[in-house]
Design an enzyme around this catalytic site. Structure first.
Site, short mmCIF file in Angstrom:
data_model
loop_
_atom_site.label_atom_id
_atom_site.label_comp_id
_atom_site.label_asym_id
_atom_site.label_seq_id
_atom_site.Cartn_x
_atom_site.Cartn_y
_atom_site.Cartn_z
N CYS A 167 0.38 -1.15 -30.98
CA CYS A 167 0.49 -2.35 -31.80
C CYS A 167 -0.85 -2.74 -32.41
O CYS A 167 -1.91 -2.28 -31.99
CB CYS A 167 1.07 -3.49 -30.97
SG CYS A 167 -0.12 -4.18 -29.82
N SER A 211 -3.28 -10.39 -23.00
CA SER A 211 -2.59 -11.41 -22.21
C SER A 211 -3.57 -12.36 -21.51
O SER A 211 -3.15 -13.16 -20.67
CB SER A 211 -1.69 -10.73 -21.17
OG SER A 211 -2.37 -9.68 -20.53
N CYS A 247 -2.52 -12.06 -28.13
CA CYS A 247 -1.91 -11.49 -29.33
C CYS A 247 -0.71 -12.36 -29.69
O CYS A 247 -0.31 -13.25 -28.92
CB CYS A 247 -1.45 -10.07 -29.04
SG CYS A 247 -0.23 -10.04 -27.71
N GLU A 259 7.13 -2.09 -19.77
CA GLU A 259 7.55 -1.74 -21.14
C GLU A 259 8.20 -0.36 -21.17
O GLU A 259 9.21 -0.15 -21.86
CB GLU A 259 6.34 -1.77 -22.09
CG GLU A 259 6.74 -1.43 -23.52
CD GLU A 259 5.57 -1.30 -24.48
OE1 GLU A 259 4.56 -2.02 -24.32
OE2 GLU A 259 5.66 -0.44 -25.38
FE1 SF4 Z 1 0.94 -8.17 -27.76
FE2 SF4 Z 1 2.24 -6.25 -26.43
FE3 SF4 Z 1 3.28 -7.30 -28.65
FE4 SF4 Z 1 1.10 -5.77 -28.79
S1 SF4 Z 1 3.17 -5.14 -28.17
S2 SF4 Z 1 1.48 -7.68 -29.90
S3 SF4 Z 1 0.05 -6.32 -26.88
S4 SF4 Z 1 2.91 -8.35 -26.70
#
Ligand code: SF4
Length: 325
Positions: free
Chosen positions: A203, A276, A19, A134
């Protein structure tokens, strides 16, 4: 005489893999290495993928769990894409560290939401998985106790706020769309005035990869999800496939992990990759299937992604030693 290989159709889900947030985080480490030289310190795995981490380590990145493992240095100290609690940059600044924040902008957006709700005096619910970096980072944006973590529909049903009329919720960015929708529905039914994100926190990349899996789930006998065992969005893809009707779904880090016995008799399999996971591992997995089967590939594209995030100025604008005269 060579035995003919059995035929196998592979449906390659798209979008899959990197991503914009992961791509940005990796670029930050790579450019920091180019411009400042090794070592570059990275707090936590920059993204949850061993192949990516090992590749960066080979180029001179030093991964640490905590800042106190880093000696006094003027070299960059990079925070991972998952985001960090407020105390971490504060502590790094206390040691005059050169901080480069690789937190995904979509995680930073959630951090800003919790700060805004807190300023407005709201009690906050975070829907997410305990212990995920996170979630640790988002909880750490505010003082202890300001955010309640809810992990399941049952917890949403039993949650008792201090003031049911002054609530807000946010979510982890990489959850299952369907599970989260259920939890949010329960919260909204119990607390009709609850404030939520204008646009949801899960996301775009998580959403698109889950939808791409749903689009192929009933057309395949098994799904291979390429991703790391700690990668939340990859683990969710395994669950989403099973719930969408796929009989067998498995997470693999590398081709060597493919459970061949479980795929015996399969006529069609799907392959996807978490946000990832690099495409080179998808290619490795496809190649492993080619070794055993007469493979035909269909790419099933549900949507084209065009999201790009800029990398921070302090790395983007820095000059590599060869450019400094
Ligand atoms: Fe990628 Fe995590 Fe950002 Fe979503 S929140 S775009 S999965 S890094």
């Amino acid at each position: 005489m060579t035995v003919p290989k059995p035929p196998l159709k592979i449906l390659l889900a798209a979008p899959r893999g990197f991503c914009a947030g992961v791509d940005r985080a990796i670029q930050i480490v790579e450019q920091a290495l180019t411009k400042f030289g090794a070592p570059v310190y990275v707090r936590h795995e920059i993204v949850h993928n061993r192949y990516v981490v090992d590749s960066l380590r080979a180029k001179g990145a030093v991964f640490v769990n905590e800042l106190d493992e880093i000696p006094d240095t003027t070299q960059p100290v990079i925070f991972s894409a998952h985001g960090v609690a407020k105390a971490i940059p504060a502590s790094a600044r206390g040691r005059n560290m050169f901080i480069v924040d690789a937190t995904c902008p979509l995680v930073s957006k959630v951090h800003m939401e919790v700060a805004r709700h807190h300023e407005q005096g709201r009690e906050i619910v975070l829907v997410g998985h305990r212990g995920h970096p996170e979630v640790v980072g988002t909880l750490g944006q505010l003082p202890d106790g300001a955010i309640h973590l809810i992990e399941s529909a049952d917890e949403a049903r039993s949650f008792l706020p201090r003031d049911a009329t002054n609530l807000a919720y946010v979510t982890q960015t990489t959850l299952s769309l369907d599970d989260t929708a259920e939890i949010v529905e329960i919260l909204k039914a119990r607390f009709p005035g609850i404030n939520g994100p204008v646009k949801e926190d899960i996301c775009y990349a998580t959403t698109n990869r889950q939808n791409a899996v749903k689009a192929i789930a009933t057309r395949i006998d098994g799904l291979i999800v390429v991703g790391g065992p700690k990668s939340s969005n990859s683990l969710r893809l395994v669950e989403v496939a099973e719930r969408a009707g796929c009989q067998f779904s498995v997470l693999v880090e590398r081709a060597a992990d493919i459970p061949w016995a479980k795929l015996e008799g399969a006529k069609a399999i799907g392959i996807t990759a978490g946000a990832s996971a690099p495409e080179v591992i998808v290619e490795e997995v496809v190649e492993a299937f080619r070794q055993r089967y007469d493979v035909s590939i269909d790419v099933v594209t549900t949507l084209e992604e065009r999201v790009i995030f800029n990398i921070p100025r302090e790395v983007r604008l820095a000059r590599a030693p060869a450019e400094q005269h």
